[in-house]
Design a protein around this motif. Sequence first.
Motif, PDB file in Angstrom:
ATOM      1  N   THR A 207      31.463  67.947  -5.143  1.00 56.00           N
ATOM      2  CA  THR A 207      31.474  66.566  -4.667  1.00 56.00           C
ATOM      3  C   THR A 207      30.397  66.311  -3.615  1.00 56.00           C
ATOM      4  OG1 THR A 207      33.144  67.134  -3.000  1.00 56.00           O
ATOM      5  CG2 THR A 207      33.945  66.291  -5.121  1.00 56.00           C
ATOM      6  N   HIS A 208      29.429  67.217  -3.517  1.00 52.76           N
ATOM      7  CA  HIS A 208      28.350  67.051  -2.545  1.00 52.76           C
ATOM      8  C   HIS A 208      27.474  65.866  -2.933  1.00 52.76           C
ATOM      9  CE1 HIS A 208      25.330  67.950   0.382  1.00 52.76           C
ATOM     10  NE2 HIS A 208      24.422  68.290  -0.511  1.00 52.76           N
ATOM     11  N   GLY A 209      27.323  64.928  -2.023  1.00 56.89           N
ATOM     12  CA  GLY A 209      26.458  63.790  -2.270  1.00 56.89           C
ATOM     13  C   GLY A 209      27.146  62.568  -2.843  1.00 56.89           C
ATOM     14  N   THR A 210      28.481  62.549  -2.834  1.00 53.21           N
ATOM     15  CA  THR A 210      29.181  61.403  -3.416  1.00 53.21           C
ATOM     16  C   THR A 210      28.891  60.099  -2.660  1.00 53.21           C
ATOM     17  OG1 THR A 210      31.144  62.042  -2.147  1.00 53.21           O
ATOM     18  CG2 THR A 210      31.063  62.715  -4.450  1.00 53.21           C
ATOM     19  N   GLY A 211      28.824  60.179  -1.341  1.00 55.51           N
ATOM     20  CA  GLY A 211      28.568  58.972  -0.557  1.00 55.51           C
ATOM     21  C   GLY A 211      27.181  58.410  -0.805  1.00 55.51           C
ATOM     22  N   CYS A 212      26.180  59.282  -0.794  1.00 51.01           N
ATOM     23  CA  CYS A 212      24.803  58.864  -1.074  1.00 51.01           C
ATOM     24  C   CYS A 212      24.719  58.239  -2.458  1.00 51.01           C
ATOM     25  CB  CYS A 212      23.859  60.061  -1.010  1.00 51.01           C
ATOM     26  SG  CYS A 212      23.856  60.978   0.548  1.00 51.01           S
ATOM     27  N   THR A 213      25.337  58.920  -3.422  1.00 58.15           N
ATOM     28  CA  THR A 213      25.284  58.481  -4.806  1.00 58.15           C
ATOM     29  C   THR A 213      25.939  57.122  -4.995  1.00 58.15           C
ATOM     30  OG1 THR A 213      25.256  60.782  -5.568  1.00 58.15           O
ATOM     31  CG2 THR A 213      25.943  59.101  -7.155  1.00 58.15           C
ATOM     32  N   LEU A 214      27.116  56.936  -4.409  1.00 62.06           N
ATOM     33  CA  LEU A 214      27.821  55.663  -4.548  1.00 62.06           C
ATOM     34  C   LEU A 214      27.000  54.517  -3.973  1.00 62.06           C
ATOM     35  CD1 LEU A 214      30.548  54.326  -5.419  1.00 62.06           C
ATOM     36  CD2 LEU A 214      31.224  54.521  -3.016  1.00 62.06           C
ATOM     37  N   ALA A 215      26.466  54.694  -2.774  1.00 60.08           N
ATOM     38  CA  ALA A 215      25.700  53.616  -2.135  1.00 60.08           C
ATOM     39  C   ALA A 215      24.448  53.286  -2.940  1.00 60.08           C
ATOM     40  CB  ALA A 215      25.330  54.015  -0.714  1.00 60.08           C
ATOM     41  N   SER A 216      23.785  54.302  -3.476  1.00 61.55           N
ATOM     42  CA  SER A 216      22.577  54.056  -4.270  1.00 61.55           C
ATOM     43  C   SER A 216      22.914  53.386  -5.597  1.00 61.55           C
ATOM     44  CB  SER A 216      21.830  55.368  -4.517  1.00 61.55           C
ATOM     45  OG  SER A 216      21.184  55.792  -3.334  1.00 61.55           O
ATOM     46  N   ALA A 217      24.057  53.748  -6.173  1.00 60.61           N
ATOM     47  CA  ALA A 217      24.484  53.102  -7.413  1.00 60.61           C
ATOM     48  C   ALA A 217      24.778  51.623  -7.171  1.00 60.61           C
ATOM     49  CB  ALA A 217      25.711  53.809  -7.977  1.00 60.61           C
ATOM     50  N   ILE A 218      25.416  51.319  -6.048  1.00 58.56           N
ATOM     51  CA  ILE A 218      25.681  49.922  -5.703  1.00 58.56           C
ATOM     52  C   ILE A 218      24.363  49.180  -5.484  1.00 58.56           C
ATOM     53  CG2 ILE A 218      26.692  48.369  -3.987  1.00 58.56           C
ATOM     54  CD1 ILE A 218      28.812  50.581  -3.488  1.00 58.56           C
ATOM     55  N   ALA A 219      23.451  49.809  -4.762  1.00 55.72           N
ATOM     56  CA  ALA A 219      22.146  49.183  -4.488  1.00 55.72           C
ATOM     57  C   ALA A 219      21.412  48.870  -5.786  1.00 55.72           C
ATOM     58  CB  ALA A 219      21.304  50.098  -3.606  1.00 55.72           C
ATOM     59  N   THR A 220      21.517  49.762  -6.759  1.00 57.82           N
ATOM     60  CA  THR A 220      20.873  49.529  -8.048  1.00 57.82           C
ATOM     61  C   THR A 220      21.471  48.305  -8.730  1.00 57.82           C
ATOM     62  OG1 THR A 220      20.550  51.922  -8.271  1.00 57.82           O
ATOM     63  CG2 THR A 220      20.217  50.579 -10.239  1.00 57.82           C
ATOM     64  N   GLY A 221      22.795  48.196  -8.690  1.00 57.27           N
ATOM     65  CA  GLY A 221      23.442  47.031  -9.274  1.00 57.27           C
ATOM     66  C   GLY A 221      22.999  45.736  -8.630  1.00 57.27           C
ATOM     67  N   ILE A 222      22.926  45.728  -7.308  1.00 54.14           N
ATOM     68  CA  ILE A 222      22.480  44.530  -6.585  1.00 54.14           C
ATOM     69  C   ILE A 222      21.036  44.197  -6.958  1.00 54.14           C
ATOM     70  CG2 ILE A 222      22.028  43.542  -4.311  1.00 54.14           C
ATOM     71  CD1 ILE A 222      25.021  43.817  -5.064  1.00 54.14           C
ATOM     72  N   ALA A 223      20.181  45.228  -7.045  1.00 53.89           N
ATOM     73  CA  ALA A 223      18.784  45.021  -7.417  1.00 53.89           C
ATOM     74  C   ALA A 223      18.655  44.461  -8.829  1.00 53.89           C
ATOM     75  CB  ALA A 223      18.008  46.337  -7.305  1.00 53.89           C
ATOM     76  N   GLN A 224      19.612  44.773  -9.683  1.00 51.91           N
ATOM     77  CA  GLN A 224      19.603  44.281 -11.065  1.00 51.91           C
ATOM     78  C   GLN A 224      20.220  42.898 -11.208  1.00 51.91           C
ATOM     79  OE1 GLN A 224      21.693  47.691 -12.599  1.00 51.91           O
ATOM     80  NE2 GLN A 224      19.832  48.608 -13.471  1.00 51.91           N
TER      81      GLN A 224
END
Length: 267
Positions: A207-224
């Motif tokens: 589960t290393h990096g779950t926080g980074c990954t979640l925030a970046s996934a959200i950012a991608t959605g917003i950018a789209q």
Amino acid sequence: MYARVLIIAGSDSGGGAGIQADIKTVTTLGGYAATAITALTAQNTQGILAVLPVDPDFIAQQIRSVLTDIGADCIKIGMLYSATTIQVVADMLEDLAAATPLILDPVMNAKDGTSLLEPKAIKLLKQRLLPRAYLITPNLPEAEVLTGLEINDLKDMEQAAVTLLEQGATSILVKGGHLTGNHLWDLLVTQSYTESFKSQRIISPHTHGTGCTLASAIATGIAQGRTLIDSVRRAQVYVQEAIRTAKGYGTGQGPLNHTHTVNTFEI
């Protein structure tokens, strides 16, 4: 649509979190990732061995070079490490990206307990970046530091989110992974609505990096151009599957499988 995401964060030499996780996430969800690296870390699944901060002037140069040429549809901030870096980042974004949505993941500690944000920097984070962010994504320990509240259940999570709204935040996703139980609860709170997200807890050391990954996934959605709720919902599904399909690298807290959305093929 370009779906350009500028990521301002630290580097993880093990590839599981930080800039490396961010780039993989944005790319595999269909966005374009650019970066400004704030610190270098020597780390693996066993933990962080060393941290080397990047010179603030060079951080500013990275941000300027991206925003004045490529541009950004959303900005994601992760590890900042120092008050000086926060000051520089806030100044640069105010000058060059005042209208660009900002997703702030207030990274304070690594999973092994290593501090990734100087204590004296927390006040400046709250003053300069929290009111500027479109969304902040604290886990429970980070929410407790930011609010001074003790969080033990979903009701406490909501109170912490309300407190952060009162401090100037636009919207908050309080991540409940540190609570016990078979299910995970995340709580999205804005000035106009509250939405809770329930998911099955996956028991895994990877589960290393779950926080980074979640925030970046959200950012991608917003950018789209997706809505906030839709971006959060897709990000959570992405992270859950990335945990479930983790390859098992390393002997400690292993990384997620960020590439599960990519179809394998032979050349």
